[in-house]
Design a protein around this motif. Structure first.
Motif, mmCIF file in Angstrom:
data_model
loop_
_atom_site.group_PDB
_atom_site.id
_atom_site.type_symbol
_atom_site.label_atom_id
_atom_site.label_comp_id
_atom_site.label_asym_id
_atom_site.label_seq_id
_atom_site.Cartn_x
_atom_site.Cartn_y
_atom_site.Cartn_z
ATOM 1 N N LEU A 1 13.139 0.531 -27.465
ATOM 2 C CA LEU A 1 13.798 1.801 -27.149
ATOM 3 C C LEU A 1 15.226 1.818 -27.684
ATOM 4 O O LEU A 1 15.690 2.826 -28.251
ATOM 5 N N SER A 2 15.936 0.703 -27.540
ATOM 6 C CA SER A 2 17.322 0.661 -28.007
ATOM 7 C C SER A 2 17.411 0.736 -29.536
ATOM 8 O O SER A 2 18.343 1.329 -30.076
ATOM 9 N N VAL A 3 16.439 0.128 -30.237
ATOM 10 C CA VAL A 3 16.415 0.215 -31.699
ATOM 11 C C VAL A 3 16.067 1.637 -32.141
ATOM 12 O O VAL A 3 16.666 2.175 -33.088
ATOM 13 N N LEU A 4 15.111 2.273 -31.465
ATOM 14 C CA LEU A 4 14.768 3.661 -31.778
ATOM 15 C C LEU A 4 15.970 4.579 -31.556
ATOM 16 O O LEU A 4 16.211 5.509 -32.335
ATOM 17 N N ALA A 5 16.721 4.298 -30.502
ATOM 18 C CA ALA A 5 17.924 5.095 -30.237
ATOM 19 C C ALA A 5 18.937 4.928 -31.365
ATOM 20 O O ALA A 5 19.607 5.892 -31.765
ATOM 21 N N LEU A 6 19.046 3.717 -31.903
ATOM 22 C CA LEU A 6 19.949 3.478 -33.021
ATOM 23 C C LEU A 6 19.513 4.286 -34.245
ATOM 24 O O LEU A 6 20.347 4.888 -34.937
ATOM 25 N N ALA A 7 18.202 4.332 -34.495
ATOM 26 C CA ALA A 7 17.693 5.131 -35.614
ATOM 27 C C ALA A 7 17.991 6.615 -35.403
ATOM 28 O O ALA A 7 18.381 7.326 -36.342
ATOM 29 N N VAL A 8 17.837 7.075 -34.165
ATOM 30 C CA VAL A 8 18.125 8.485 -33.852
ATOM 31 C C VAL A 8 19.607 8.790 -34.092
ATOM 32 O O VAL A 8 19.970 9.864 -34.578
ATOM 33 N N ILE A 9 20.474 7.826 -33.749
ATOM 34 C CA ILE A 9 21.914 7.999 -33.978
ATOM 35 C C ILE A 9 22.185 8.253 -35.463
ATOM 36 O O ILE A 9 22.912 9.190 -35.820
ATOM 37 N N PHE A 10 21.596 7.443 -36.323
ATOM 38 C CA PHE A 10 21.811 7.618 -37.757
ATOM 39 C C PHE A 10 21.251 8.951 -38.250
ATOM 40 O O PHE A 10 21.879 9.626 -39.079
ATOM 41 N N VAL A 11 20.087 9.348 -37.763
ATOM 42 C CA VAL A 11 19.472 10.607 -38.199
ATOM 43 C C VAL A 11 20.318 11.799 -37.776
ATOM 44 O O VAL A 11 20.612 12.700 -38.574
ATOM 45 N N ILE A 12 20.749 11.815 -36.509
ATOM 46 C CA ILE A 12 21.548 12.944 -36.027
ATOM 47 C C ILE A 12 22.899 12.997 -36.738
ATOM 48 O O ILE A 12 23.364 14.077 -37.137
ATOM 49 N N ALA A 13 23.517 11.846 -36.914
ATOM 50 C CA ALA A 13 24.816 11.814 -37.593
ATOM 51 C C ALA A 13 24.703 12.318 -39.020
ATOM 52 O O ALA A 13 25.632 12.960 -39.543
ATOM 53 N N THR A 14 23.555 12.060 -39.668
ATOM 54 C CA THR A 14 23.363 12.483 -41.046
ATOM 55 C C THR A 14 23.028 13.961 -41.150
ATOM 56 O O THR A 14 23.533 14.669 -42.020
ATOM 57 N N THR A 15 22.178 14.445 -40.264
ATOM 58 C CA THR A 15 21.672 15.813 -40.387
ATOM 59 C C THR A 15 22.504 16.848 -39.640
ATOM 60 O O THR A 15 22.474 18.026 -39.978
ATOM 61 N N ARG A 16 23.267 16.420 -38.626
ATOM 62 C CA ARG A 16 24.009 17.377 -37.810
ATOM 63 C C ARG A 16 25.524 17.217 -37.916
ATOM 64 O O ARG A 16 26.266 17.930 -37.241
ATOM 65 N N SER A 17 25.970 16.288 -38.735
ATOM 66 C CA SER A 17 27.409 16.074 -38.944
ATOM 67 C C SER A 17 28.158 15.805 -37.640
ATOM 68 O O SER A 17 29.285 16.270 -37.453
ATOM 69 N N VAL A 18 27.523 15.062 -36.756
ATOM 70 C CA VAL A 18 28.172 14.631 -35.516
ATOM 71 C C VAL A 18 28.722 13.228 -35.746
ATOM 72 O O VAL A 18 28.061 12.398 -36.381
#
Length: 448
Positions: A10-27
């Motif tokens: 779960l923690s690794v998946l959350a890390l992947a989500v962090i990278f995806v959101i930061a890339t696609t949503r400019s957060v």
């Protein structure tokens, strides 16, 4: 009842989500990482706030704030502009050498503490202005600026270098600051040299200095540049390929003192082994006291987004360590059974993700995840860390990265869509070739 997903996964998946959101949503990735540290640490690992904050890198916060504070003062009082103009004058304005001047200036700026996008933001407008004025390929100039930023980006006094060396220390890995710096310097210089030779053959740098050229991105001018009578004459420097030199800022007291301060920072860090962050803040404070007018906006211009990003990612990595995810992931990588293959995969992961997301963010995540894998001793830690660092930063010429976007935004007299495609193609080529090359040089048998 067993959970469907383990806390570690779960923690690794959350890390992947962090990278995806930061890339696609400019957060900001750091903000996402802080939120994830609180959510994942609390929900999956039952950690309290004190345990979450235990991973906050206070020493690195001071380094990042200190060096960017000092560099903000250097930018405000004209020191960085003076360095660029002085460097161009050093080569007598010779057009063919100007791309290398921009490479060297950007490398020097990052080596003494500028964040890589900050150095590119300073030099790219000047460099691409030179490119448009003197008929130099903007593709060549942009590539030279970005690779210059990465060439100096891992010195012991740089933001990237301080970050990686701090992570290595915190993870109790064997480190070599000089090897890390040289790996990035050599790799980026070789790449820049290859690009320079290839584009020179395609007409990327004119043999003479035109008054103004209509420039395309692939190989010099779209139309044959017409030199004015003045440009056709040999300049006062005596070289027929020398460009007229712009007036340099006057070397006044603030600039001289700032240059002395930057030299002092390097000497204190390398010779006397003083803390880079505290030394940089001390020098910046002294400059602010003597010249408050040029320094009053410097605190606001500290690269807070970068500080926030790095501290957030490393805080989340601290949560991963507390949860046992680091060991779990390292065991999984080691379980591939072929250590050299696992090392190559990590290099490619770093390059691919970094082409779209934060280079320093992915380094902050990948190096700790590789710790158990490196602890087995089958792959040299110094070479592997250097290979990961180079792989994650050499791709920053991609137009999806901050540096590549700055080059794209500052290019003059170009077909912007075509320029975007060429940066994208070049970036993709680097992603494919560079990780394998640094893996062969630094990790595989015969490497460092």
């Amino acid at each position: 009842m067993e959970p469907l997903v383990s806390p570690e996964l779960l923690s690794v998946l959350a890390l992947a989500v962090i990278f995806v959101i930061a890339t696609t949503r400019s957060v900001n990735m750091g903000a996402l990482a802080f939120a994830a540290a609180f959510a994942v640490g609390g929900l999956a690992a039952d950690l309290d706030a004190d345990a979450v904050f235990a991973g906050f890198p206070g020493d690195l916060f001071v380094v990042l704030a200190g060096v960017t504070y000092l560099f903000a003062i250097a930018r405000a009082n004209g020191t960085t502009e003076w360095l660029v103009h002085a460097s161009v004058r050093l080569v007598g304005g010779r057009v063919a050498l100007i791309p290398w001047v921009m490479f060297a200036v950007t490398a020097a700026l990052t080596a003494i503490g500028a964040v890589s996008p900050g150095a590119v933001a300073i030099v790219a407008p000047l460099a691409l202005g030179f490119a448009a004025q003197y008929g130099i390929s903007p593709l060549l100039m942009g590539i030279m600026v970005v690779h210059g930023a990465q060439a100096g980006g891992f010195s012991p006094t740089s933001v990237y270098g301080s970050t990686v060396n701090s992570i290595v220390d915190r993870e109790h890995l064997p480190g070599n600051e000089g090897a890390l710096f040289l790996a990035s310097l050599v790799a980026n210089t070789i790449i820049a040299g290859i690009v320079y030779v290839v584009l020179m053959r395609r007409g990327g740098v004119p043999s003479r200095a035109p008054e103004r050229a209509a420039v395309t991105v692939g190989g010099g001018a779209a139309d044959e540049p017409t030199a004015s009578p003045e440009a056709q004459e040999t300049p006062s420097g005596g070289s027929p390929d020398a460009a007229p030199l712009p007036p340099a800022p006057r070397l006044d007291g603030p600039i001289a003192a700032t240059l002395a301060g930057l030299v002092a920072l390097v000497v204190c860090a390398l010779v006397f082994d003083l803390d880079v962050g505290l030394t940089a803040i001390t020098i910046a404070v002294l400059l602010s006291i003597v010249w408050p007018a040029t320094s009053k906006t410097a605190v606001a211009e500290i690269s807070w987004s970068t500080v926030f990003l790095i501290c957030g990612v490393l805080t989340y990595v601290g949560v991963l360590d507390e949860m046992g995810t680091i060991k779990w992931a390292g065991d999984a990588v080691s379980g591939i059974g072929v250590p050299l293959l696992a090392a190559l995969l990590l290099c490619y992961i770093g390059a691919i993700v970094s082409a779209f997301a934060s280079s320093v963010g992915i380094m902050g995540a990948l190096i700790p995840l590789a710790v158990p894998f490196l602890a087995a001793g089958e792959v040299g830690a110094v070479g592997m860390v250097a290979a990961l660092a180079v792989s994650a930063t050499v791709v920053d010429v991609s137009p999806f990265s901050t540096n590549g976007a700055l080059v794209l935004a500052n290019a003059e007299d170009v077909d912007r869509e075509r320029f975007f495609r060429q940066l994208m193609i070049y970036g993709a080529g680097v992603v494919v070739v560079a990780p394998a090359a640094v893996w062969l040089a630094l990790v595989a048998p015969g490497g460092a």
